[in-house]
Design a protein around this motif. Structure first.
Motif, PDB file in Angstrom:
ATOM      1  N   ASP A   1     -16.268   8.798  -1.345  1.00  0.00           N
ATOM      2  CA  ASP A   1     -15.994   9.928  -0.445  1.00  0.00           C
ATOM      3  C   ASP A   1     -15.730   9.444   0.986  1.00  0.00           C
ATOM      4  O   ASP A   1     -14.598   9.277   1.404  1.00  0.00           O
ATOM      5  N   PHE A   2     -16.802   9.208   1.707  1.00  0.00           N
ATOM      6  CA  PHE A   2     -16.699   8.917   3.130  1.00  0.00           C
ATOM      7  C   PHE A   2     -16.014   7.580   3.406  1.00  0.00           C
ATOM      8  O   PHE A   2     -15.158   7.482   4.286  1.00  0.00           O
ATOM      9  N   GLU A   3     -16.340   6.529   2.688  1.00  0.00           N
ATOM     10  CA  GLU A   3     -15.800   5.202   2.983  1.00  0.00           C
ATOM     11  C   GLU A   3     -14.283   5.145   2.804  1.00  0.00           C
ATOM     12  O   GLU A   3     -13.564   4.524   3.591  1.00  0.00           O
ATOM     13  N   GLY A   4     -13.781   5.792   1.748  1.00  0.00           N
ATOM     14  CA  GLY A   4     -12.344   5.755   1.489  1.00  0.00           C
ATOM     15  C   GLY A   4     -11.533   6.451   2.561  1.00  0.00           C
ATOM     16  O   GLY A   4     -10.517   5.937   3.028  1.00  0.00           O
ATOM     17  N   ILE A   5     -11.979   7.631   2.979  1.00  0.00           N
ATOM     18  CA  ILE A   5     -11.227   8.360   4.008  1.00  0.00           C
ATOM     19  C   ILE A   5     -11.288   7.644   5.352  1.00  0.00           C
ATOM     20  O   ILE A   5     -10.318   7.616   6.109  1.00  0.00           O
ATOM     21  N   VAL A   6     -12.441   7.007   5.662  1.00  0.00           N
ATOM     22  CA  VAL A   6     -12.538   6.224   6.906  1.00  0.00           C
ATOM     23  C   VAL A   6     -11.577   5.036   6.868  1.00  0.00           C
ATOM     24  O   VAL A   6     -10.885   4.733   7.854  1.00  0.00           O
ATOM     25  N   PHE A   7     -11.508   4.387   5.710  1.00  0.00           N
ATOM     26  CA  PHE A   7     -10.609   3.237   5.555  1.00  0.00           C
ATOM     27  C   PHE A   7      -9.146   3.652   5.775  1.00  0.00           C
ATOM     28  O   PHE A   7      -8.397   2.989   6.501  1.00  0.00           O
ATOM     29  N   ILE A   8      -8.743   4.752   5.168  1.00  0.00           N
ATOM     30  CA  ILE A   8      -7.347   5.220   5.301  1.00  0.00           C
ATOM     31  C   ILE A   8      -7.063   5.647   6.732  1.00  0.00           C
ATOM     32  O   ILE A   8      -5.992   5.369   7.282  1.00  0.00           O
ATOM     33  N   LEU A   9      -8.020   6.318   7.363  1.00  0.00           N
ATOM     34  CA  LEU A   9      -7.819   6.744   8.755  1.00  0.00           C
ATOM     35  C   LEU A   9      -7.697   5.556   9.690  1.00  0.00           C
ATOM     36  O   LEU A   9      -6.886   5.556  10.625  1.00  0.00           O
ATOM     37  N   LEU A  10      -8.472   4.504   9.465  1.00  0.00           N
ATOM     38  CA  LEU A  10      -8.353   3.295  10.301  1.00  0.00           C
ATOM     39  C   LEU A  10      -6.985   2.634  10.133  1.00  0.00           C
ATOM     40  O   LEU A  10      -6.372   2.185  11.117  1.00  0.00           O
ATOM     41  N   LEU A  11      -6.506   2.568   8.892  1.00  0.00           N
ATOM     42  CA  LEU A  11      -5.163   2.014   8.668  1.00  0.00           C
ATOM     43  C   LEU A  11      -4.094   2.868   9.341  1.00  0.00           C
ATOM     44  O   LEU A  11      -3.108   2.347   9.887  1.00  0.00           O
ATOM     45  N   LEU A  12      -4.295   4.203   9.304  1.00  0.00           N
ATOM     46  CA  LEU A  12      -3.343   5.109   9.951  1.00  0.00           C
ATOM     47  C   LEU A  12      -3.329   4.900  11.459  1.00  0.00           C
ATOM     48  O   LEU A  12      -2.277   4.914  12.095  1.00  0.00           O
ATOM     49  N   ILE A  13      -4.503   4.675  12.043  1.00  0.00           N
ATOM     50  CA  ILE A  13      -4.573   4.437  13.485  1.00  0.00           C
ATOM     51  C   ILE A  13      -3.863   3.136  13.849  1.00  0.00           C
ATOM     52  O   ILE A  13      -3.095   3.072  14.827  1.00  0.00           O
ATOM     53  N   VAL A  14      -4.096   2.086  13.073  1.00  0.00           N
ATOM     54  CA  VAL A  14      -3.432   0.806  13.340  1.00  0.00           C
ATOM     55  C   VAL A  14      -1.920   0.947  13.212  1.00  0.00           C
ATOM     56  O   VAL A  14      -1.152   0.412  14.039  1.00  0.00           O
ATOM     57  N   MET A  15      -1.480   1.676  12.177  1.00  0.00           N
ATOM     58  CA  MET A  15      -0.046   1.883  11.998  1.00  0.00           C
ATOM     59  C   MET A  15       0.546   2.654  13.171  1.00  0.00           C
ATOM     60  O   MET A  15       1.636   2.332  13.664  1.00  0.00           O
ATOM     61  N   SER A  16      -0.151   3.670  13.669  1.00  0.00           N
ATOM     62  CA  SER A  16       0.341   4.467  14.801  1.00  0.00           C
ATOM     63  C   SER A  16       0.451   3.624  16.060  1.00  0.00           C
ATOM     64  O   SER A  16       1.420   3.728  16.821  1.00  0.00           O
ATOM     65  N   ILE A  17      -0.574   2.771  16.268  1.00  0.00           N
ATOM     66  CA  ILE A  17      -0.524   1.886  17.444  1.00  0.00           C
ATOM     67  C   ILE A  17       0.655   0.927  17.334  1.00  0.00           C
ATOM     68  O   ILE A  17       1.353   0.656  18.320  1.00  0.00           O
ATOM     69  N   ARG A  18       0.886   0.402  16.137  1.00  0.00           N
ATOM     70  CA  ARG A  18       1.986  -0.530  15.947  1.00  0.00           C
ATOM     71  C   ARG A  18       3.342   0.145  16.185  1.00  0.00           C
ATOM     72  O   ARG A  18       4.269  -0.476  16.715  1.00  0.00           O
TER      73      ARG A  18
END
Length: 361
Positions: free
Chosen positions: A32-49
């Motif tokens: 539940d929580f770990e997977g959505i946090v992982f995807i959100l972190l990747l999304l943030i890195v992608m947005s910054i890039r």
């Protein structure tokens, strides 16, 4: 269009697709929580890039995130494909091998993961080389444009320099003629005038005869100097409209009719050279590629421009495209801020229009 603008959209699309795959795997998992946090972190890195220009080694961020979340979210292994893709599009495709080894050690029987990673590195490597070729192509095109603009600038500077040299030569010749007339012809004529005035006041016949002889000598010498000066001013070759008439006269056996209107003295020497080249090229094309029996040449000079029109009544035109001669003349016309057009719909028609250059006093 920028170098990688076309590929930039594809890269964004691929990144979003990878995140959507992870989101789908998260929905299938029990995390539940770990997977959505992982995807959100990747999304943030992608947005910054996407928003900022960051270092080429930024794919290490995704790699560290994936390794850190594998114990809590097993499908984070599929996130390693994102790191592989980001490494491939910056030319670090060789990192596919150690990451793949990590995948095999973690899930040795997951062939889908291996093929997915292999597909990712292929797409990333293809994108990298495509962007590199586009950069090189745009760099080459920029160099060609720069060289073209530089060449046009040099041509304009040469034309200005030619005009200045022409003006300097004209002023020099004027000064020479003025000095010649003042120092020699003017002196002799003044002496002759004074001798005539003295003759009117002299009663002695011998002195009067001597004064008349002096007047004759001075006038004879002045006549000779004037004749020599005029002879030196006469051009040894035809120029201007006379040159065009000579070209038309030498065009036999072609029948060429030539007429002109306006003040041809306002046309500069550069324009005459261009018009002469156009007339020669047109007559050559008529003689080679047309069955014309008559060619009309019209030269019109107005207050602002000079127009040369050459038209024949031919019905056969084997040459349907402009050759190197015409293309060169069109470039020269544009350099002089004019134009040269060709029409083959009704015979062979060449029209050259050049602006009149104001003389710089």
């Amino acid at each position: 269009m920028r170098v990688y603008e076309r590929y930039f959209r594809f890269v964004i699309f691929w990144r979003i697709a990878q995140l959507l795959i992870l989101a789908h795997l998260w929905l299938l998992s029990t995390t539940d929580f770990e997977g959505i946090v992982f995807i959100l972190l990747l999304l943030i890195v992608m947005s910054i890039r996407i928003r900022f220009s960051i270092t080429k080694w930024s794919f290490l961020i995704e790699l560290i995130l994936c390794i850190a979340f594998i114990p809590y979210f097993p499908f984070a292994l599929y996130g390693l494909a994102i790191a592989i893709f980001e490494a491939a599009i910056v030319g670090k495709w060789w990192l596919f091998f150690p990451i793949t080894i990590l995948m095999i050690v973690s899930h040795p029987l997951d062939l889908t993961l291996i093929w997915y990673s292999f597909l990712t590195v292929i797409v990333g490597n293809f994108t990298y080389h495509s962007m590199k070729e586009r950069k090189q192509l745009e760099k080459t095109l920029d160099m060609e444009r720069k060289e073209k603009y530089e060449l046009e600038r040099i041509k304009m500077e040469l034309l200005d320099a030619y005009f200045e040299v022409e003006k300097a030569a004209e002023l020099k010749e004027r000064n020479r003629i003025s000095r010649e007339l003042h120092d020699h012809l003017g002196h002799d004529l003044t002496g002759a005038l004074l001798a005539i005035q003295a003759y009117e006041q002299v009663d002695n016949e011998k002195q009067a005869h001597g004064l008349l002889e002096q007047v004759k000598i001075r006038l004879s010498r002045s006549t000779t100097r004037l004749r020599n000066t005029v002879h030196n001013l006469t051009p040894v070759t035809y120029i201007g409209v006379e040159r065009l008439q000579r070209i038309v006269a030498d065009a036999e056996p072609l029948f060429v009719e030539f007429k002109y209107n306006g003040n041809v003295d306002n046309v500069s020497s550069q324009s005459w050279m261009m018009l002469e080249a156009c007339l020669k090229e047109a007559i050559t094309n008529v003689s080679k590629y047309s069955n014309a029996t008559k060619t009309e040449v019209e030269l019109d000079v107005t207050e602002t421009l000079v127009r040369l029109k050459i038209h024949d009544n031919g019905t056969v035109t084997k040459k349907s495209v402009n050759g190197s001669g015409i293309r060169s003349l069109q470039l020269r016309a544009r350099t002089l801020k004019g134009s040269l057009t060709i029409d083959r719909q009704n015979g062979y028609l060449l029209v050259c229009v050049l602006p009149l250059q104001r003389r710089r006093e």
